[in-house]
Write a protein that holds these residues in place. Structure first.
Motif: not given
Ligand SMILES: Nc1ncnc2c1ncn2[C@@H]1O[C@H](COP(=O)(O)OP(=O)(O)OP(=O)(O)O)[C@@H](O)[C@H]1O
Length: 455
Positions: A155-183
């Motif tokens: 799950e963490v590897q997937k999240v990190k891969k996704h972050v790398k894919n979307i980091a560049s550019g200007d699109l708005t990002v919504l991060i979801r997760g329970e409190s304390g998950t590292g948003k």
């Protein structure tokens, strides 16, 4: 005699080195300790004979004697944190035929009182420096990168891969997760990886701003906008983030009156400070985060659907820690390493029952709760071994350790209590929904909440 007897010469040399105020350590090309003088051993509480043959990292905390110096780099007056104090360390490579065969390290410690004075002076200055650095980072920048996001699960590897894919550019990002998950940590990482990394990273916690101050917080105000307004006006978070990233934490708590205004800014890319008739162009990437069920807030008319679609362009979901148990231990080790570096403490081993208790617990407060546990345990431990008994009773209780023997009835009641508490939390206290989900009546649920004193 001085000139002739080699043994005598050796003894003199050893006496001088052993009694020197300077602490001296010698390692070979693999970082294995070959010599450590008596005063250094005494300070570290080590036996001079037993340190020989150990890797230097097992003997000296935060050491760099196995790093660049073994590549031939001379390091003079490097600040090193040992046992709660900053010391000044020198590292010199030992060469033989031009090849590095080891290194000698010294820690300057001429006069304890003098050192204490100097040390407290430096410590105070470093504290001050760190304070300003932190403040500057809070105002102007992101302090975490994706490397700081620990975890080995898929799950963490997937999240990190996704972050790398979307980091560049200007699109708005919504991060979801329970409190304390590292948003927030991920929001920093996205900014760091983007083309905007040299520009400001500004954070606004939407749950922490009183409604009447929101507009001026976000868009600023012009001079004379209201009584008490600063001369020359004040920029809002959007203006401060110009060119960079604005992190809107707890977006689900944004007051409705502000939702429409935020939507307009995201569409028009311009803001109108309170009390001004002019709009200002802004170039800001928005990253929003929430632990609330926005889809349900839309149904309840508490969150605008059009704003939801505007911010939900790219979405990252961080699963709770209890759904990726293999991350618990890497995260704990990460927090132990960070805390030891910060406090100068040293933890060399961790008892198996600590690991078992950590793995068995379901961490409702996610990584934040784990971090707090680890920090409390390190603070309370007086050795370099982390054992379960150093945890305070209330933490042991939480971890399910030291529980008294329960009867079957008590087991059933405890399970019932945990199930109800779990669904109340995940369903945001929606009594009707929880009752329906658990197949009991609303009154029955209320009775049980009262009986078990939940919340
Ligand atoms: N995967 C991780 N690796 C390392 N540290 C983490 C990780 N996840 C969370 N943390 C740490 O846990 C703490 C809480 O993280 P953070 O503030 O990013 O969570 P959050 O989801 O934004 O919480 P909230 O919703 O309550 O604002 C921070 O100290 C953060 O550094």
């Amino acid at each position: 005699m001085f000139d002739q007897d080699p043994l005598f010469k050796k003894n003199i040399l050893e006496t001088i080195i052993d009694s020197a105020y300077e602490w001296i350590v010698v390692v070979d090309h693999e970082g294995i300790v070959r010599y450590m003088n008596k005063t250094y051993c005494e300070f570290l509480g080590e036996n001079p004979k037993e340190v020989i043959g150990k890797h230097v990292t097992k003997v000296i905390e935060n050491t760099k004697m196995h790093k660049d110096v073994l590549q031939g780099k001379v390091e003079i007056a490097d600040l090193q944190f040992i046992r709660g104090n900053y010391m000044i360390a020198n590292r010199i490579p030992i060469l033989n035929d031009g090849k590095v065969i080891g290194a000698v390290g010294t820690v300057i410690f001429r006069d304890t009182e003098q050192w204490k004075k100097m040390n407290s002076h430096i410590k105070a200055l470093l504290h001050e420096l760190n304070f300003y650095k932190k403040e500057w980072e809070e105002i102007n920048g992101a302090s975490y990168t994706l490397n700081d996001f620990a975890g080995t699960s898929t799950e963490v590897q997937k999240v990190k891969k996704h972050v790398k894919n979307i980091a560049s550019g200007d699109l708005t990002v919504l991060i979801r997760g329970e409190s304390g998950t590292g948003k927030e940590l991920l929001a920093h990482s996205i900014h760091q990886l983007s083309e905007r990394s040299g520009k400001p990273f500004i954070k606004l916690n939407c749950g922490a701003v009183p409604e009447h101050l929101f507009e001026s917080e976000l868009f600023g105000y012009s001079e004379g906008a209201f009584t008490g307004a600063k001369k020359g006006g004040k920029p809002g978070k959007f203006q401060l983030a110009d060119g960079g990233t604005l992190f809107l934490d707890e977006i689900g708590d944004l007051p409705q009156s502000m939702q429409i205004k935020l939507l307009r800014v995201l569409q028009e890319k311009e803001v109108e400070p309170v009390g001004s008739v002019h709009t200002q162009k802004v170039n800001v990437r928005v990253i929003a985060a929430t632990n609330r069920p926005l889809e349900r807030l839309i149904i309840e008319n508490k969150f605008r659907e059009d704003l939801f679609y505007r911010i939900n362009v790219l979405q990252i979901q961080i699963p709770p820690l209890r759904e990726r148990k293999e991350d618990i231990w890497p995260l704990a080790e990460n927090f132990i390493r960070l805390n030891c570096a910060e406090t100068g403490k040293r933890i060399l081993s961790i008892d198996d029952d600590v690991k078992e208790a950590f793995l068995a617990y379901n961490w409702p407060g996610n990584a934040r709760e784990l971090k707090n546990f680890v920090e409390a345990a390190i603070q309370l431990t007086h050795s370099d071994r982390l054992t379960l008994d150093v945890f305070p009773d209330f933490l042991k209780e939480k971890l399910g350790v030291n529980k008294k023997q329960l009867t079957l009835k008590e087991h059933v009641q405890e399970t019932e209590k945990n199930v109800i508490a779990y669904y109340l939390e995940t369903m945001n206290g929606d009594i009707m929904r929880v009752a329906k989900h658990l197949g009991i009546g609303k009154t029955n649920l209320y009775d049980k909440i009262k009986k078990y004193n939940i919340r």
